[in-house]
Design a protein around this motif. Sequence first.
Motif, PDB file in Angstrom:
ATOM      1  N   ASP A  39      -2.856  -0.077  10.299  1.00 16.25           N
ATOM      2  CA  ASP A  39      -2.450   0.885   9.273  1.00 16.25           C
ATOM      3  C   ASP A  39      -1.676   2.072   9.846  1.00 16.25           C
ATOM      4  O   ASP A  39      -1.185   2.913   9.093  1.00 16.25           O
ATOM      5  N   ASP A  97       0.803  -1.231   0.000  1.00 17.20           N
ATOM      6  CA  ASP A  97       0.000   0.000   0.000  1.00 17.20           C
ATOM      7  C   ASP A  97       0.834   1.278   0.000  1.00 17.20           C
ATOM      8  O   ASP A  97       0.353   2.341   0.391  1.00 17.20           O
ATOM      9  N   VAL A 126      -2.696   6.324   3.592  1.00 17.36           N
ATOM     10  CA  VAL A 126      -2.970   5.721   4.895  1.00 17.36           C
ATOM     11  C   VAL A 126      -4.421   5.963   5.298  1.00 17.36           C
ATOM     12  O   VAL A 126      -5.085   5.088   5.857  1.00 17.36           O
ATOM     13  N   SER A 133       1.850   8.858   0.219  1.00 20.27           N
ATOM     14  CA  SER A 133       1.659   7.606   0.954  1.00 20.27           C
ATOM     15  C   SER A 133       1.163   7.837   2.369  1.00 20.27           C
ATOM     16  O   SER A 133       0.211   7.209   2.824  1.00 20.27           O
ATOM     17  N   LEU A 134       1.820   8.731   3.082  1.00 20.03           N
ATOM     18  CA  LEU A 134       1.539   8.944   4.493  1.00 20.03           C
ATOM     19  C   LEU A 134       0.368   9.880   4.726  1.00 20.03           C
ATOM     20  O   LEU A 134      -0.133  10.533   3.806  1.00 20.03           O
ATOM     21  N   GLY A 193       2.274   5.635  10.390  1.00 22.29           N
ATOM     22  CA  GLY A 193       1.606   6.023   9.150  1.00 22.29           C
ATOM     23  C   GLY A 193       1.203   7.486   9.135  1.00 22.29           C
ATOM     24  O   GLY A 193       0.752   7.997   8.115  1.00 22.29           O
ATOM     25  N   ILE A 205      -9.174   4.760  11.034  1.00 23.57           N
ATOM     26  CA  ILE A 205      -7.972   4.144  10.478  1.00 23.57           C
ATOM     27  C   ILE A 205      -7.560   3.041  11.449  1.00 23.57           C
ATOM     28  O   ILE A 205      -7.228   3.317  12.602  1.00 23.57           O
ATOM     29  N   TYR A 235       3.479   2.103   9.357  1.00 24.51           N
ATOM     30  CA  TYR A 235       3.772   2.286   7.936  1.00 24.51           C
ATOM     31  C   TYR A 235       4.918   1.404   7.471  1.00 24.51           C
ATOM     32  O   TYR A 235       4.879   0.840   6.384  1.00 24.51           O
ATOM     33  N   HIS A 247      -6.202  -2.848   0.270  1.00 25.03           N
ATOM     34  CA  HIS A 247      -5.191  -3.249   1.250  1.00 25.03           C
ATOM     35  C   HIS A 247      -4.490  -4.507   0.747  1.00 25.03           C
ATOM     36  O   HIS A 247      -5.153  -5.460   0.320  1.00 25.03           O
TER      37      HIS A 247
END
Length: 391
Positions: free
Chosen positions: A342, A81, A369, A289-290, A355, A338, A345, A227
Amino acid sequence: MKISLCVALLAATVGVIQAAPTEQKTHKFTLTRNENFKRDPVRAVAKAHAKYHKHKKGGKGGVTAATSGSGTVPMTDVSGDVEYYAEVQIGTPPQTLKLDFDTGSSDLWFASTLCSGCSSTQTKYDPTKSSTYQKEGKSWSISYGDGSSASGITGLDTVNLGGLAITNQRIELAQQESASFGQDPVDGLLGLGFDTISTVAGTKTPVDSLIAQNLISKPVFGVFLGHTSTGGGGEYVFGGYDASKVSGSFTTVKVDSSQGWYGFTVDSAAGAGTTKTGSFSAIADTGTSLMLLPNSIASTIAKSYRATDNRDGTYTINCDPTKLAPLTLTIGGTKFTIPAADLIYYKQGTQCIAGFGYSNMAEGILGDVFLKNVYTVFDQGTPAIQFAKLA
């Protein structure tokens, strides 16, 4: 890590409605995985920081979008992911490229045979092999916070998004790339933000073109990011959304598009224990991503998880998800969660990177995330953004 164009921050004006977007005929893109890709949280923070500061602008000039259209595209999930991309066909006959779909930028660029320094692992678009290619020759250049860069010239060609053939779409052909792009599994980027932040002035984004050429029935696109733990993948639905992925109703918040991206207000964030923050402005960004939070918000959340500040925009967090509580964001009065798993990270040895992080910006950047835990509809016409819980 994401290849994403550097764009700016904004304060969002938010209105709240409880409604689901009208379901329309759609076309899908599917995401795939690359097991050799290595995540780099520090680089991800640096790219996101530069991305939103490069195009920082004042003022409130709005963006008006035409209304028409419908379609869907499948996505590929990379290295747990970290990144999602789609295979997109360019030219006639079609040349298939792997492109990172990014709602935080607005350029369509990729490696080409005009680039002598591009990575040997990338597929390079060859304009001489496309009968529908038209030379244009405008210059473009993109740089990132980690020092990576790309530049080249523009052209026009047919861009096929999962069966939706956009004609005379402006494309950006890379003539130069920094070596770091060779570490990424993608061949380029497809920006899904508003056209005001396109590197080349006057460029219609692919979404603009889908609307203008009546290829989709509504000026929206739905996003589902999978996911790895449940099979990975994902899809973008242009012109509507995938009802099978949605649980319950949508929460809709209006956005201020004057800075070129989808900004909105988060009512609050709640971490471990009874910790709860105040409201903050945020940006929905599939190209990051984060989940990067404003400093004060990130600090409060980190303390609730007893996470350690690494002084580089990241936090070290407990590696055992059973000892972590879920993180909840309240948006438009609705709580979106969340999961604890998750919030981890990246694990390196006995250390885990969270994350969530920070980037010294006033606005939060809600990257994958967060977005992989909701179904999101980006409405370019209103403009607005809609979130729903996953089925």
